[in-house]
Design an enzyme around this catalytic site. Structure first.
Site, PDB file in Angstrom:
ATOM      1  CD  GLN A  81      -2.911  -0.795  -0.072  1.00  0.00           C
ATOM      2  OE1 GLN A  81      -3.530   0.238  -0.246  1.00  0.00           O
ATOM      3  NE2 GLN A  81      -2.938  -1.796  -0.956  1.00  0.00           N
ATOM      4  CG  HIS A 126      -1.664   2.342  -3.777  1.00  0.00           C
ATOM      5  ND1 HIS A 126      -2.152   2.182  -5.041  1.00  0.00           N
ATOM      6  CD2 HIS A 126      -2.060   1.253  -3.086  1.00  0.00           C
ATOM      7  CE1 HIS A 126      -2.808   1.038  -5.122  1.00  0.00           C
ATOM      8  NE2 HIS A 126      -2.766   0.448  -3.944  1.00  0.00           N
ATOM      9  CD  GLU A 172      -8.357   1.480   0.584  1.00  0.00           C
ATOM     10  OE1 GLU A 172      -8.733   1.330  -0.583  1.00  0.00           O
ATOM     11  OE2 GLU A 172      -7.296   2.071   0.892  1.00  0.00           O
ATOM     12  CG  HIS A 173      -6.783  -2.482   2.004  1.00  0.00           C
ATOM     13  ND1 HIS A 173      -6.382  -1.258   1.506  1.00  0.00           N
ATOM     14  CD2 HIS A 173      -7.426  -3.114   0.989  1.00  0.00           C
ATOM     15  CE1 HIS A 173      -6.757  -1.152   0.239  1.00  0.00           C
ATOM     16  NE2 HIS A 173      -7.398  -2.263  -0.105  1.00  0.00           N
ATOM     17  CG  ASP A 218      -5.572  -4.249  -4.407  1.00  0.00           C
ATOM     18  OD1 ASP A 218      -6.587  -3.843  -3.832  1.00  0.00           O
ATOM     19  OD2 ASP A 218      -4.455  -3.705  -4.288  1.00  0.00           O
ATOM     20  CG  HIS A 260     -51.334  12.560   6.746  1.00  0.00           C
ATOM     21  ND1 HIS A 260     -51.157  13.756   6.123  1.00  0.00           N
ATOM     22  CD2 HIS A 260     -50.241  11.801   6.420  1.00  0.00           C
ATOM     23  CE1 HIS A 260     -50.022  13.750   5.466  1.00  0.00           C
ATOM     24  NE2 HIS A 260     -49.440  12.559   5.621  1.00  0.00           N
TER      25      HIS A 260
END
Length: 849
Positions: free
Chosen positions: A673, A676, A742-743, A776, A835
């Site tokens: 990661q 990235h 995220e992970h 992934d 109503h």
């Protein structure tokens, strides 16, 4: 408000907040309050880079798309007439509309007022409202005040203004400026804040039309005393003020005088201001000036003034110590030393804090950006290996004097903390991601989206040419896709096919195919059933990248859900084509077209539709910060009625590891990661690891990272990442849930049993043989996941992302009879008689009342 035209012809106008300069030499430009008419043949960006507050471009020679690259708050559009219809297309692209009128009919005035209200209804992204300016040959104070009241400013030539008393043909500048200021006092005086050039308050005084006119005339601080009349500040004490600028606040009921204070200070108690003693850099500057003028015997500062070599050496020494400091307190301490020596050098050369701040402001006004690379000698010293944009820097070329390029071999290592040693504030701070300020990005995205909405395909093609350097004749490739666009080697095709099958199987199992039916009470049946979102747009990053995995992760769940139209959007390659891997996936998922565009323009095409691209109902997919901002803008625009999958931020991973973990596996997952981007963050939560076990993982991180092609990126992302020591697996999962990654990767004994403790995560990877890379690409789960802590409330993309759920209910007469009294009573409580009546009219028939 009054805005003089031709400010260079009357020096006093430089004190006003806005002045139009006409025919000014750009190279000599240095007025922070100037609006500059862009001369013919001069680039708008050059004028803005020189420091113009606003660049004025003529309506007749300007296209909307030419301005989209510049911030709207720095641009003005000028029309030779009240051509409001032509000005409409620039709304959202500029902050000032200047119209000229030799005569003004009632209908023209009404239209101008309506236009001003419309453009001022929404704040600019950087704050403030748009201005509408009426340029007239001449005016009086009554006319200026009337226009200000309806939201219109007035511009007149400086030849119509005077610093002397008003005459039949000229208007006093002070009276004209004060025509828009409002007083709620019986004596008509205006509260006035007096501040120095750093905007530090010196004191509160009062002003009148007469005192402002006098101040503008002589260029000094002149105010209105409530007891003594006109007050020339410092006339008796010597503490005079040089006028720098004058303006009024957003309600036009308070003035601000920006002055250069002389003498002992503003206050009659011989202090700089009326609120006690000053502190910080202002006091340092005063002290240094005093030392320069009259230093005590043996003064170290006096020695520095005389010995420039010593001063230069101290600046370099303190700069190095700032760079080496790592703790907050140490950085602050060393930075204070550096500022002292820097200010000594500045004062020695008659450079003031105001001069420094003026240069900072001028640099901030530049719209063109420098690469930001360091000089080669400093790269060699510090090991800097990346450019400011995060891409690997070009290594310095070898020369006879320089020798071979210096390779950065410094240790790649995460920051380290022990959770139990942190106080509550430090623990909370550790959970925070790097701050993302999207205001500037949104400001750049909005004009692009507006252009696509108004101009359709033409804007898409224009932006693709401008941003991607690709000239296309069409915006999309429609199905059925040409076979030659999908030619792949056998190994790649087989890999995509296997990934497709796994992802399809997992997402197909998620599909809601049964209607949920519940009889909540006798005769009352409620149900829920799913329906696909009809048209979806899937953004796949591309250009130079090859990302069939993103196309798979987005397209398969959309296909499983049964969306009637699936549209992919991805940037083209330099030859105008789309990578064959993505085209092959588009074919497999049944996409109706591939939009050959990227960035904000592609999102706008999907959100609003064009001549060739249908408008969609939902937009999904990852992208850079411009894509993310465009998705957020589209979702917030209620006129286009589009939703998005989730907010997005930089990629991240949290790894939990204990003594049973394999250090090489742990390091590899962190680095997968970290590569990235420079803004990625990776976190290692170490459960009961001793120093040797921790060192084994740190060694693997350094050794593996050093061998990676993207090591320059990893160096920066790892430096922003950290390791935190905890005592138990329960502590580790509590920390992970607070971080909401995220992970989440579990490298610990009995990892499968730990999953029950997970509350917040985008996707979980369980055990030593479940690397995040499999998720992934091909294991079956989706890789489009919530980042930046959003896994607390968002799921990753899944089949339900492309479904909506509809509820229904059916009541029998007996069911309504049983439920009717409850509904009628609640309607009565809420005072909604219609109503209540809708039930009552039926209940009467059922009960035959």
């Amino acid at each position: 408000m009054l805005i003089p035209i031709g400010g260079e012809r009357l020096a006093a106008t430089t004190y006003l907040p806005d002045v139009i300069y006409d025919g000014l030499e750009i190279d000599g430009f240095n007025h922070v309050n100037a609006w500059v008419n862009v001369p013919s043949g001069v680039d708008v960006g050059d004028v803005l880079d020189k420091g113009a507050k606003k660049a004025i471009v003529p309506l007749s020679a300007t296209r909307v798309e030419e301005l989209s690259q510049y911030p709207a708050d720095r641009l003005a559009i000028a029309s030779s007439s009240v051509a409001l219809a032509d000005l409409e297309r620039f709304v959202g692209h500029v902050s000032v509309f200047i119209v000229q009128a030799t005569t003004s009919t009632e209908s023209e005035q009404a239209a101008l007022v309506s236009f001003a209200k419309r453009v001022q209804s929404t704040l600019l992204p950087t704050g403030g409202i748009c201005q509408v300016v009426l340029s007239v040959p001449s005016a009086d104070t009554v006319f200026i005040a009337q226009q200000h009241k309806v939201g219109i400013d007035v511009a007149i030539d400086v030849d119509q203004l005077t610093l002397e008393a008003s005459s039949s043909d000229k208007l006093n500048l002070g009276e004209a400026f004060m025509a828009c200021v409002i007083s709620d006092r019986a004596d008509g005086l205006i509260p006035t804040m007096v501040v120095d050039q750093s905007n530090t308050a010196l004191g509160l005084v009062y002003s009148s039309v007469q005192s402002v006119a006098e101040s503008l005339k002589i260029g000094q601080g002149v105010y209105q005393s409530r007891s003594r009349g006109l007050w020339h500040k410092g006339a008796t004490s010597g503490a005079t003020q040089t006028l720098v600028a004058i303006d009024f606040d957003c309600d036009a009921d308070t003035l601000r005088f920006i002055v250069q204070q002389h003498g002992a200070g503003f206050c009659h108690l011989n202090t700089r201001h009326c609120f006690g003693k000053s502190a910080g850099l202002t006091v340092l500057e005063q002290t240094l000036k005093q030392r320069k003028a009259n230093a005590p015997a043996g003064s170290y500062t006096a020695r520095l003034f005389k010995d420039q070599e010593l001063l230069t050496a101290k600046i370099k020494e303190e700069a190095e110590e700032v760079c080496e400091a790592t703790e907050k307190q140490d950085i602050a301490w060393e930075a204070a030393d550096l500022l002292y020596f820097l200010m000594t050098k500045c004062v020695a050369n008659d450079v003031s804090l105001a001069d420094i701040e003026a240069n900072l402001d001028k640099k901030a006004r530049k719209v063109s950006r420098r690469p930001g690379n360091a000089k080669a000698k400093f790269i060699a010293q510090s090991g800097e290996a990346t450019k400011a944009n995060g891409k690997p820097a070009e290594p310095p070329k070898a020369t006879e004097q320089q020798g071979a390029p210096v390779k950065d071999t410094s240790r790649i290592q995460m920051n380290s903390y022990t959770f139990n040693e942190l106080d509550a504030a430090s623990r909370s701070k550790l959970l925070l991601r790097p701050i993302i300020n999207s205001d500037d990005i949104i400001a750049r995205v909005q004009p692009i989206m507006k252009a696509v909405r108004e101009q359709g395909d033409a804007a898409i093609l224009d932006y693709t040419s401008k941003f991607d350097q690709v000239k296309l004749s069409t915006t999309c490739i429609k199905a059925p896709f040409p076979q030659e666009s999908m030619i792949l080697d056998a190994a790649t095709k087989a890999a995509i096919d296997q990934a497709y099958d796994n992802i399809y199987a997992f997402h197909d199992a998620q599909m809601d195919r049964e209607t949920l039916i519940v009889e909540t009470m006798p005769g009352v049946v409620c149900s829920r059933f799913s329906r696909p979102i009809e048209k979806v747009g899937l953004y796949v990053p591309g250009g130079t990248a090859v990302l069939p995995s993103s196309a798979l992760m987005l397209g398969i769940p959309a296909k499983v859900a049964g969306c009637s139209e699936i549209i992919l959007a991805t940037p083209p390659r330099k030859d105008g084509s789309i990578v064959p891997e993505v085209m092959y996936v588009a074919h497999k998922i049944g996409a109706s077209m591939v939009v050959t565009a990227g960035g904000a323009q592609a999102v706008a095409a999907l959100a609003y539709g064009t001549e060739t691209i249908p408008k969609v109902d939902k937009i999904c997919g990852p992208g850079n910060q411009y894509v993310t901002a465009a998705k957020m803008v589209a979702q917030n625009d209620t006129s286009c009625l589009v939703s998005i999958d989730m907010p997005a931020g930089p990629s991240e991973v949290l790894v939990v590891a204990d003594a049973t973990s394999n250090p090489a596996y742990v390091a590899s997952d962190l680095l997968s990661q970290a590569e990235h981007g420079v803004d990625s963050q990776v976190v290692l939560v170490a459960v009961g690891l001793d120093s040797e076990q921790t060192k084994a993982i740190e060694n693997e991180i350094h050794e593996q990272a050093s061998r990676l092609p993207r090591v320059d990126i990893v160096r920066q992302s790892i430096a922003k990442s950290y390791l935190v020591h905890v005592d138990t697996i329960e502590d580790a999962l509590a920390y992970s849930n607070a971080y909401a990654p995220e992970h989440l990767i579990l490298h610990n004994d009995n990892a499968e049993g730990v999953v029950r403790l997970v509350n917040n995560a985008g996707s979980v990877f369980v055990g030593p043989y479940s690397p995040e890379s499999c998720g992934d690409y091909a294991s079956g789960t989706n890789h489009t996941l919530p980042t930046y802590g959003y896994s607390r409330m968002y799921s990753g993309v899944n089949t339900h992302t492309f479904l909506k759920h509809i509820t229904s209910q059916q009541l029998t007469a007996d069911g309504l009879n049983r439920l009717g009294d409850t509904v009628m009573r609640l309607a009565e409580v809420e005072r909604l008689e219609a109503h209540r009546n809708a039930v009552a009219i039926r209940v009467r028939d059922i009960r035959k009342l």
